[in-house]
Design a protein around this motif. Sequence first.
Motif, PDB file in Angstrom:
ATOM      1  N   GLN A   1       0.839  -1.347  -0.090  1.00 53.28           N
ATOM      2  CA  GLN A   1      -0.019   0.050   0.069  1.00 53.28           C
ATOM      3  C   GLN A   1       0.905   1.494  -0.079  1.00 53.28           C
ATOM      4  O   GLN A   1       0.321   2.464  -0.355  1.00 53.28           O
ATOM      5  CB  GLN A   1      -0.970  -0.056   1.248  1.00 53.28           C
ATOM      6  CG  GLN A   1      -1.934  -1.098   1.064  1.00 53.28           C
ATOM      7  CD  GLN A   1      -2.944  -1.042   2.181  1.00 53.28           C
ATOM      8  OE1 GLN A   1      -2.779  -2.014   3.495  1.00 53.28           O
ATOM      9  NE2 GLN A   1      -3.948  -0.350   2.252  1.00 53.28           N
TER      10      GLN A   1
ATOM     11  N   GLU B   1      -5.400 -10.049   9.205  1.00 57.79           N
ATOM     12  CA  GLU B   1      -6.672 -10.272   8.816  1.00 57.79           C
ATOM     13  C   GLU B   1      -6.745 -11.603   7.921  1.00 57.79           C
ATOM     14  O   GLU B   1      -7.195 -11.487   6.819  1.00 57.79           O
ATOM     15  CB  GLU B   1      -7.330  -9.056   8.210  1.00 57.79           C
ATOM     16  CG  GLU B   1      -7.164  -7.906   9.130  1.00 57.79           C
ATOM     17  CD  GLU B   1      -8.080  -6.566   8.599  1.00 57.79           C
ATOM     18  OE1 GLU B   1      -8.194  -6.690   7.269  1.00 57.79           O
ATOM     19  OE2 GLU B   1      -8.100  -5.899   9.256  1.00 57.79           O
TER      20      GLU B   1
ATOM     21  N   GLU C   1      -4.825  -1.927  14.331  1.00 56.86           N
ATOM     22  CA  GLU C   1      -5.470  -0.922  13.353  1.00 56.86           C
ATOM     23  C   GLU C   1      -6.838  -0.575  13.837  1.00 56.86           C
ATOM     24  O   GLU C   1      -7.566  -1.463  14.027  1.00 56.86           O
ATOM     25  CB  GLU C   1      -5.822  -1.773  11.778  1.00 56.86           C
ATOM     26  CG  GLU C   1      -4.613  -1.910  11.087  1.00 56.86           C
ATOM     27  CD  GLU C   1      -4.951  -2.636   9.882  1.00 56.86           C
ATOM     28  OE1 GLU C   1      -6.241  -2.357   9.241  1.00 56.86           O
ATOM     29  OE2 GLU C   1      -4.205  -3.528   9.135  1.00 56.86           O
TER      30      GLU C   1
ATOM     31  N   GLU D   1      -5.397   2.046  -1.285  1.00 55.68           N
ATOM     32  CA  GLU D   1      -6.400   1.190  -0.494  1.00 55.68           C
ATOM     33  C   GLU D   1      -6.776  -0.131  -1.583  1.00 55.68           C
ATOM     34  O   GLU D   1      -8.088   0.065  -1.992  1.00 55.68           O
ATOM     35  CB  GLU D   1      -7.682   2.241  -0.071  1.00 55.68           C
ATOM     36  CG  GLU D   1      -8.695   1.388   0.517  1.00 55.68           C
ATOM     37  CD  GLU D   1      -8.338   0.669   1.747  1.00 55.68           C
ATOM     38  OE1 GLU D   1      -7.326   0.859   2.518  1.00 55.68           O
ATOM     39  OE2 GLU D   1      -9.184  -0.437   1.840  1.00 55.68           O
TER      40      GLU D   1
HETATM   41  C1  BGC Z   1      -6.401  -3.637   6.013  1.00 56.90           C
HETATM   42  C2  BGC Z   1      -5.814  -2.606   5.653  1.00 56.90           C
HETATM   43  C3  BGC Z   1      -6.866  -1.470   4.870  1.00 56.90           C
HETATM   44  C4  BGC Z   1      -7.560  -1.228   5.799  1.00 56.90           C
HETATM   45  C5  BGC Z   1      -8.667   0.225   5.510  1.00 56.90           C
HETATM   46  C6  BGC Z   1      -7.797  -3.229   6.928  1.00 56.90           C
HETATM   47  O1  BGC Z   1      -8.722  -4.406   6.779  1.00 56.90           O
HETATM   48  O2  BGC Z   1      -5.774  -4.511   6.959  1.00 56.90           O
HETATM   49  O3  BGC Z   1      -4.551  -3.068   4.712  1.00 56.90           O
HETATM   50  O4  BGC Z   1      -6.147  -0.478   4.356  1.00 56.90           O
HETATM   51  O5  BGC Z   1      -8.426  -2.159   6.428  1.00 56.90           O
HETATM   52  O6  BGC Z   1      -9.447  -0.494   4.730  1.00 56.90           O
END
Ligand code: BGC
Length: 445
Positions: A48, A210, A358, A403
């Motif tokens: 990314q 994930e 995250e 994204e």
């Molecule tokens: C992912 C990221 C993604 C973020 C926002 C997460 O599910 O790990 O790679 O950019 O969500 O959608």
Amino acid sequence: MEKNYKTDQTMSPSNSDSKKNKSSNDIENKKISFPKNFYWGSATASHQVEGGNFNDWSEWEKNNADRLANQAKDRYGWMDIWEDIKPEVTDPNNYISGIACDHYNRYEEDFDLMRQLNLNAYRFSIEWSRIEPEEGKFNEKEIEHYKRFITALEKRGIEPFVTIWHWPIPLWLRDKGGWLSPDITRYFERYSKKLVEELPGVKYWITINEPHINSVQAYFRGEWPPAYKSFPKYHRVINNMIKTHNNTYKAIKKINPNLTVGIAKNNFGLIPYKNTFYNKIAKNIIDWWWNRRFLNKTQHSLDFIGLNYYFNEEKDVFGRDKKLPKEFSDMGFEINPKGIYSVLMQLKDYNKPIFITESGVADREDKIRKDYIYDILKSTHKAIQDGLGVRGHFYWSIIDNFEWDRGFAMKFGLIEVDYKNNLKRKVRDSGWYYGNIAKNNSLNL
Ligand code: BGC
């Protein structure tokens, strides 16, 4: 009263104390403090941000950019930002990662900005296709790159949290079936062992980012490479990921038992759509399948759980979304930062340290990000008070980036990247806000 994130004009970006005006009952000058040695970080993934990658995703992008641009209206046409984003999302170039943010070359500049924001941790992933471009052949030059990268973090007092795999795979592995390959565990373990041996400065390792999101999108919904639409394949992939995590955990611990190894798991809160018997059953099944099964099967190979939190969902008996969210981000995700509390508390059953690996929001105008951060952190603090061992928070993401199938139009960054002006970085107001929280290790109420 429900807060309307999109229209809350009191939340002007420069007014970092605007929360004080929120309610007359707010306690003036009150703050809540986070535990000592709390990690304040942000997260990215190699594909990314780095740029210049050559993997299954970069190939898929070339073949799908036109289609994604043509379908943009179906995807975003219903949103109030449609006219603003139309030029970007209808342009096929939006969907080609290309040089991305050139983080591969500009990492020192980005780390300096992290320091300015007082961050003491950075979660990033290593790009498998760089390290092992051909099966079993490791690229020493790229290993040297990541060594320099990690040294640059250490110099600035920023703790590296390394994700071994955040989605793209090398082309040789794609050609062997990717996560469907019967040998995937062996390949993954070999690659992971190489990283751990070569990068002894890294204490925190995350095997897979994930597992459910990737396998659903790539093997069940057919939306990401390799674009299968098959429940049996999805099921096989998830089971391969469970096995791979468990074996890799053991392999890493064999190299160094003091390393800390976990997972980054996307969990979400589920609210049964209508409180009927069948909907409650459906809710419990989805909850078990999505939120618990992977953790149940890997819990003896986890030193910590990383939670990636983005939303809660209302489901009906067939698992479909019934309603459009009331307030939504530029991604069309429901905005419900407070929902993190119940998702966090569910993890209490596993009795492990927790990192929020995250949480973030796509918000091109930077109108709602501060509120979002505030609510996430306040709810996290409540979970800590209620006995959950949360050790750190990683905002997604430090900079705007690519994204996936939404491309560059989605802006998640604490730092804006100006793609039209030499990828210039500029800290957003919400970035300074987060930086201030990190500096004080506390949140002003
Ligand atoms: C992912 C990221 C993604 C973020 C926002 C997460 O599910 O790990 O790679 O950019 O969500 O959608």
